[in-house]
Write a protein that holds these residues in place. Sequence first.
Motif, short mmCIF file in Angstrom:
data_model
loop_
_atom_site.label_atom_id
_atom_site.label_comp_id
_atom_site.label_asym_id
_atom_site.label_seq_id
_atom_site.Cartn_x
_atom_site.Cartn_y
_atom_site.Cartn_z
N LEU A 83 -12.13 -17.51 10.45
CA LEU A 83 -11.02 -16.81 11.08
C LEU A 83 -9.87 -16.60 10.10
N ARG A 84 -9.55 -17.63 9.31
CA ARG A 84 -8.46 -17.49 8.33
C ARG A 84 -8.78 -16.39 7.32
N GLU A 85 -9.99 -16.35 6.82
CA GLU A 85 -10.36 -15.33 5.84
C GLU A 85 -10.32 -13.94 6.46
N PHE A 86 -10.74 -13.82 7.73
CA PHE A 86 -10.68 -12.54 8.41
C PHE A 86 -9.23 -12.08 8.58
N VAL A 87 -8.35 -13.00 8.98
CA VAL A 87 -6.93 -12.67 9.16
C VAL A 87 -6.32 -12.23 7.83
N ASP A 88 -6.68 -12.89 6.74
CA ASP A 88 -6.19 -12.46 5.42
C ASP A 88 -6.59 -11.02 5.14
N GLN A 89 -7.81 -10.66 5.51
CA GLN A 89 -8.27 -9.28 5.32
C GLN A 89 -7.44 -8.31 6.17
N VAL A 90 -7.13 -8.72 7.41
CA VAL A 90 -6.33 -7.86 8.29
C VAL A 90 -4.92 -7.68 7.73
N LEU A 91 -4.33 -8.77 7.22
CA LEU A 91 -2.99 -8.66 6.63
C LEU A 91 -2.99 -7.69 5.45
N ASP A 92 -4.01 -7.78 4.60
CA ASP A 92 -4.12 -6.85 3.48
C ASP A 92 -4.25 -5.41 3.97
N GLN B 187 -1.72 -2.09 3.49
CA GLN B 187 -2.20 -0.87 2.86
C GLN B 187 -2.06 0.36 3.75
N ASP B 188 -2.29 0.20 5.06
CA ASP B 188 -2.27 1.38 5.93
C ASP B 188 -0.91 1.65 6.58
N GLY B 189 0.09 0.83 6.29
CA GLY B 189 1.44 1.10 6.78
C GLY B 189 1.83 0.38 8.05
N ARG B 190 0.90 -0.29 8.70
CA ARG B 190 1.26 -0.98 9.95
C ARG B 190 2.26 -2.11 9.73
N GLY C 235 0.83 -1.19 0.00
CA GLY C 235 0.00 0.00 0.00
C GLY C 235 0.86 1.24 0.00
N GLY C 236 0.20 2.38 -0.07
CA GLY C 236 0.95 3.62 -0.11
C GLY C 236 0.84 4.42 1.14
N GLY C 237 0.25 3.85 2.21
CA GLY C 237 0.04 4.60 3.44
C GLY C 237 1.33 4.80 4.21
N GLN C 238 1.32 5.76 5.14
CA GLN C 238 2.45 5.99 5.99
C GLN C 238 2.46 4.96 7.11
N PRO C 239 3.66 4.50 7.56
CA PRO C 239 3.70 3.52 8.64
C PRO C 239 3.03 4.05 9.89
N ALA C 240 2.21 3.21 10.50
CA ALA C 240 1.59 3.57 11.76
C ALA C 240 2.50 3.16 12.89
N ALA C 241 2.42 3.86 14.02
CA ALA C 241 3.27 3.54 15.16
C ALA C 241 2.88 2.18 15.72
N PRO C 242 3.83 1.23 15.81
CA PRO C 242 3.49 -0.10 16.31
C PRO C 242 3.22 -0.06 17.80
N GLN C 243 2.39 -1.02 18.27
CA GLN C 243 2.12 -1.15 19.69
C GLN C 243 3.29 -1.86 20.34
#
Length: 291
Positions: free
Chosen positions: A265-274, A278-281, A21-29
Amino acid sequence: MKRLALVGVILSLVLSMAGCGGGQPAAPQSGQSSATQSSPQSQPAAQAPSAPQPSAGAAPQAPEGGHIAAIKKAGKLVIGTSADYPPFESLDQNNNIVGFDIDLAREIAKELGVELEVLNITFDGLIPALLAKKFDFMIAGLTITEERKKSVDFSKPYMSGGNAIVVHKDTQGISKLDDLKGKTIAVQLGSAQDQIASKVEGAQVKRYPLYTDAAMAVATKQVDSMILHSVVAKAFVAQDPRLKMVAELDPVDTGIAFRPDSDDLREFVDQVLDKMKQDGRMDALVKKWFK
C-alpha cells in the motif's frame, strides 16, 4: 484539523514539492465526509454512494495480494485523521471533515477504485490505532521524524514547510525560538512540536488534545505562545485577530504513515503521489486549500 493569507509564501513552500510535473492542474473533487466532533473513540464518516473511478492517465499498478487486496475486497479505503488542524483537516460548519489531506486521500481511493471512509480520532491516539489496524493509513499533517519511524513507515513527503511560533497580538519580544525560554508554550499532545517545545530551556509546555484548544489558550492569554506548522499557523491567525505569527522555524517534511506490514500500500501511494504531481492534481489541491 483554513483560510490563509500570504498566498505567495505558502505556495512557494508547497509547490516546490507539488509542482514536479508540467501538467495543467486538474479540477479537485469537492465531496465531503461526515463526522462527529473529535474524540478518543473513532467516528466513521459517511461513505460515497459508489466506488469512484481512477483518473485518466497511466494508473499506478496495484500488486496482487497483501494489504491492497484486503482494501479492494472491502470496497473501501479507511483512513485515520484528527480533524483539528486546518487546512490539512478540520470540521466545517456542517460537521463534515474537510481539508487538503481528506481530498488527497480521496484521490488515492479513486486510484484504488474504492470508496473512502474517514475515522476522526484525537491526535495522540492515531499511531496506536494505526498499529492496532483500526484503519489503513494515517494522514493528519504528520511530520516525518526519526522517532516516529521506529514504529511506522512513511510515504514520500507530500509537503514541506517550517514550523512557526504564534503569540497573542499584544505580545512583544518574541521573534525566535530562544525567546521562549522561561515562557509557557502550547502544543498538541504527541506532536512533533511537543518535542521542539520540550527542548526550550526553562519553558513550561502545556499539552492539549486539540490544536484548536491550544490556539484558544494563546488567544485568551492562558499561555504565552504555541508552536505548530506554519501553514496551520497562518490559518489560525487568519481566523482569529487576537493571534499573530512571529517566527518561522526550520522546514519539516509531512507524510502519510503506514503500518510496517503495509509495504504494498505504501509503495502504491508513493506512485499516486508522483502521478498527482505530474498531472497537476497536487497543484490543484494546493491552490484550493492554501489560499
